[in-house]
Design a protein around this motif. Sequence first.
Motif, PDB file in Angstrom:
ATOM      1  N   TYR A 235       0.827  -1.181   0.000  1.00  0.00           N
ATOM      2  CA  TYR A 235       0.000   0.000   0.000  1.00  0.00           C
ATOM      3  C   TYR A 235       0.868   1.240   0.000  1.00  0.00           C
ATOM      4  N   SER A 236       0.276   2.375  -0.314  1.00  0.00           N
ATOM      5  CA  SER A 236       0.937   3.672  -0.283  1.00  0.00           C
ATOM      6  C   SER A 236       0.153   4.588   0.632  1.00  0.00           C
TER       7      SER A 236
ATOM      8  N   THR B 267      -6.676   4.150  -9.271  1.00  0.00           N
ATOM      9  CA  THR B 267      -6.088   3.435  -8.153  1.00  0.00           C
ATOM     10  C   THR B 267      -7.211   3.138  -7.165  1.00  0.00           C
TER      11      THR B 267
ATOM     12  N   THR C 231      -8.579   2.866  -2.940  1.00  0.00           N
ATOM     13  CA  THR C 231      -8.369   3.288  -1.561  1.00  0.00           C
ATOM     14  C   THR C 231      -8.838   2.216  -0.587  1.00  0.00           C
ATOM     15  N   LEU C 232      -8.198   2.180   0.557  1.00  0.00           N
ATOM     16  CA  LEU C 232      -8.608   1.278   1.630  1.00  0.00           C
ATOM     17  C   LEU C 232      -9.504   1.988   2.638  1.00  0.00           C
TER      18      LEU C 232
ATOM     19  N   VAL D 150      -4.828   5.739   2.439  1.00  0.00           N
ATOM     20  CA  VAL D 150      -4.053   4.527   2.185  1.00  0.00           C
ATOM     21  C   VAL D 150      -4.548   3.959   0.856  1.00  0.00           C
ATOM     22  N   LEU D 151      -3.647   3.891  -0.115  1.00  0.00           N
ATOM     23  CA  LEU D 151      -3.988   3.394  -1.444  1.00  0.00           C
ATOM     24  C   LEU D 151      -3.323   2.049  -1.674  1.00  0.00           C
ATOM     25  N   LEU D 152      -4.002   1.183  -2.380  1.00  0.00           N
ATOM     26  CA  LEU D 152      -3.435  -0.121  -2.718  1.00  0.00           C
ATOM     27  C   LEU D 152      -2.311   0.053  -3.731  1.00  0.00           C
ATOM     28  N   SER D 153      -1.296  -0.770  -3.618  1.00  0.00           N
ATOM     29  CA  SER D 153      -0.207  -0.723  -4.586  1.00  0.00           C
ATOM     30  C   SER D 153      -0.521  -1.659  -5.749  1.00  0.00           C
TER      31      SER D 153
ATOM     32  N   ASN E  37      -1.276  -5.601  -5.585  1.00  0.00           N
ATOM     33  CA  ASN E  37      -2.502  -6.173  -5.020  1.00  0.00           C
ATOM     34  C   ASN E  37      -3.159  -7.022  -6.103  1.00  0.00           C
TER      35      ASN E  37
END
Length: 141
Positions: free
Chosen positions: A1-2, A39, A41-42, A123-126, A129
Amino acid sequence: YSVIGQSEDAGIGRLMIRYKFAKPLGLRSASVKKATYSTYTLGPDRQNLELVRLLEDWCSLTGNWNDHYEIGKRTALLESVTPELRFDITDEVKMWCGDPDGQLEHNGVLLKSVDEAVGVYNVLLSNDNTLYRNRTEVLLG
Protein backbone atom coordinates in the motif's frame (compact mmCIF):
# COMPACT_ATOMS: atom_id res chain seq x y z
CA TYR A 1 0.00 0.00 0.00
CA SER A 2 0.94 3.67 -0.28
CA VAL A 3 0.22 6.41 2.25
CA ILE A 4 -0.72 9.66 0.51
CA GLY A 5 -0.96 12.73 2.73
CA GLN A 6 0.59 13.38 6.14
CA SER A 7 0.49 10.58 8.66
CA GLU A 8 2.06 10.82 12.12
CA ASP A 9 3.52 7.35 11.59
CA ALA A 10 4.51 7.49 7.91
CA GLY A 11 5.36 11.18 7.38
CA ILE A 12 4.37 12.96 4.17
CA GLY A 13 3.45 10.44 1.50
CA ARG A 14 3.41 11.15 -2.21
CA LEU A 15 3.45 8.89 -5.25
CA MET A 16 5.45 9.67 -8.40
CA ILE A 17 4.21 8.13 -11.64
CA ARG A 18 6.24 7.99 -14.83
CA TYR A 19 4.92 6.88 -18.21
CA LYS A 20 6.61 5.52 -21.30
CA PHE A 21 3.84 5.04 -23.82
CA ALA A 22 3.44 8.23 -25.88
CA LYS A 23 6.90 8.51 -27.40
CA PRO A 24 7.73 4.82 -28.00
CA LEU A 25 4.28 4.06 -29.40
CA GLY A 26 4.16 7.17 -31.56
CA LEU A 27 0.77 8.30 -30.25
CA ARG A 28 -0.51 11.57 -31.65
CA SER A 29 -2.38 14.09 -29.59
CA ALA A 30 -5.37 14.09 -31.95
CA SER A 31 -5.80 10.31 -31.56
CA VAL A 32 -6.15 10.45 -27.75
CA LYS A 33 -9.84 10.76 -26.85
CA LYS A 34 -9.65 10.04 -23.10
CA ALA A 35 -6.98 8.97 -20.64
CA THR A 36 -7.50 8.04 -17.00
CA TYR A 37 -5.35 6.91 -14.10
CA SER A 38 -7.13 4.68 -11.57
CA THR A 39 -6.09 3.44 -8.15
CA TYR A 40 -7.95 2.07 -5.12
CA THR A 41 -8.37 3.29 -1.56
CA LEU A 42 -8.61 1.28 1.63
CA GLY A 43 -10.42 4.08 3.47
CA PRO A 44 -14.08 5.10 3.45
CA ASP A 45 -13.41 8.85 3.70
CA ARG A 46 -13.75 11.29 0.83
CA GLN A 47 -10.38 11.60 -0.84
CA ASN A 48 -8.81 15.03 -1.37
CA LEU A 49 -6.10 14.13 -3.87
CA GLU A 50 -4.58 15.75 -6.94
CA LEU A 51 -2.08 14.95 -9.67
CA VAL A 52 0.49 17.65 -10.42
CA ARG A 53 3.16 17.84 -13.13
CA LEU A 54 6.72 16.98 -12.19
CA LEU A 55 9.04 19.46 -13.87
CA GLU A 56 12.32 17.70 -13.28
CA ASP A 57 13.84 14.27 -13.62
CA TRP A 58 13.68 11.91 -10.64
CA CYS A 59 15.01 8.47 -9.80
CA SER A 60 12.94 5.76 -8.13
CA LEU A 61 16.08 4.20 -6.64
CA THR A 62 17.57 7.30 -5.00
CA GLY A 63 14.54 9.57 -4.53
CA ASN A 64 11.79 9.34 -1.97
CA TRP A 65 8.74 11.17 -0.65
CA ASN A 66 10.96 13.55 1.33
CA ASP A 67 12.71 14.93 -1.77
CA HIS A 68 11.34 18.23 -2.96
CA TYR A 69 11.06 18.03 -6.71
CA GLU A 70 9.94 21.04 -8.69
CA ILE A 71 6.27 20.69 -9.54
CA GLY A 72 4.01 22.50 -11.97
CA LYS A 73 0.32 23.06 -12.28
CA ARG A 74 -2.36 20.64 -11.24
CA THR A 75 -3.01 18.02 -13.89
CA ALA A 76 -6.15 16.47 -12.43
CA LEU A 77 -8.35 16.47 -9.39
CA LEU A 78 -9.97 13.32 -8.18
CA GLU A 79 -12.86 12.41 -10.48
CA SER A 80 -14.42 9.57 -8.48
CA VAL A 81 -15.02 9.00 -4.77
CA THR A 82 -15.82 5.29 -4.72
CA PRO A 83 -13.14 2.80 -3.59
CA GLU A 84 -11.81 3.19 -7.14
CA LEU A 85 -10.19 6.61 -7.42
CA ARG A 86 -10.11 7.89 -10.98
CA PHE A 87 -8.22 10.87 -12.40
CA ASP A 88 -8.72 12.35 -15.87
CA ILE A 89 -5.23 12.78 -17.37
CA THR A 90 -6.34 13.35 -20.97
CA ASP A 91 -4.82 16.82 -21.29
CA GLU A 92 -1.52 15.65 -19.82
CA VAL A 93 -1.26 12.66 -22.18
CA LYS A 94 -2.05 14.88 -25.19
CA MET A 95 0.69 17.28 -24.11
CA TRP A 96 3.16 14.40 -23.78
CA CYS A 97 2.34 13.23 -27.29
CA GLY A 98 3.48 16.59 -28.65
CA ASP A 99 6.81 16.58 -26.77
CA PRO A 100 9.49 15.62 -29.33
CA ASP A 101 12.13 14.44 -26.84
CA GLY A 102 9.76 12.71 -24.41
CA GLN A 103 11.10 14.58 -21.36
CA LEU A 104 7.67 15.73 -20.11
CA GLU A 105 6.35 12.18 -20.15
CA HIS A 106 9.56 10.95 -18.52
CA ASN A 107 9.12 13.42 -15.61
CA GLY A 108 5.54 12.20 -15.12
CA VAL A 109 3.14 13.29 -12.42
CA LEU A 110 2.98 13.40 -8.63
CA LEU A 111 -0.06 12.10 -6.74
CA LYS A 112 -0.41 14.04 -3.51
CA SER A 113 -2.88 15.21 -0.93
CA VAL A 114 -4.29 18.67 -1.63
CA ASP A 115 -3.98 19.76 2.00
CA GLU A 116 -1.07 17.73 3.46
CA ALA A 117 -2.13 18.53 7.02
CA VAL A 118 -1.03 16.30 9.89
CA GLY A 119 -3.49 13.45 10.32
CA VAL A 120 -5.00 13.84 6.82
CA TYR A 121 -3.93 10.90 4.73
CA ASN A 122 -5.21 8.13 2.50
CA VAL A 123 -4.05 4.53 2.19
CA LEU A 124 -3.99 3.39 -1.44
CA LEU A 125 -3.44 -0.12 -2.72
CA SER A 126 -0.21 -0.72 -4.59
CA ASN A 127 0.01 -2.35 -7.99
CA ASP A 128 0.95 -5.74 -6.58
CA ASN A 129 -2.50 -6.17 -5.02
CA THR A 130 -4.04 -9.15 -6.80
CA LEU A 131 -7.66 -7.94 -6.64
CA TYR A 132 -7.38 -4.27 -7.56
CA ARG A 133 -4.51 -3.17 -9.72
CA ASN A 134 -3.66 0.43 -10.47
CA ARG A 135 -4.09 1.15 -14.14
CA THR A 136 -3.87 3.78 -16.82
CA GLU A 137 -6.28 3.60 -19.73
CA VAL A 138 -5.93 5.52 -22.97
CA LEU A 139 -8.93 5.56 -25.32
CA LEU A 140 -7.92 6.20 -28.93
CA GLY A 141 -10.23 7.32 -31.66
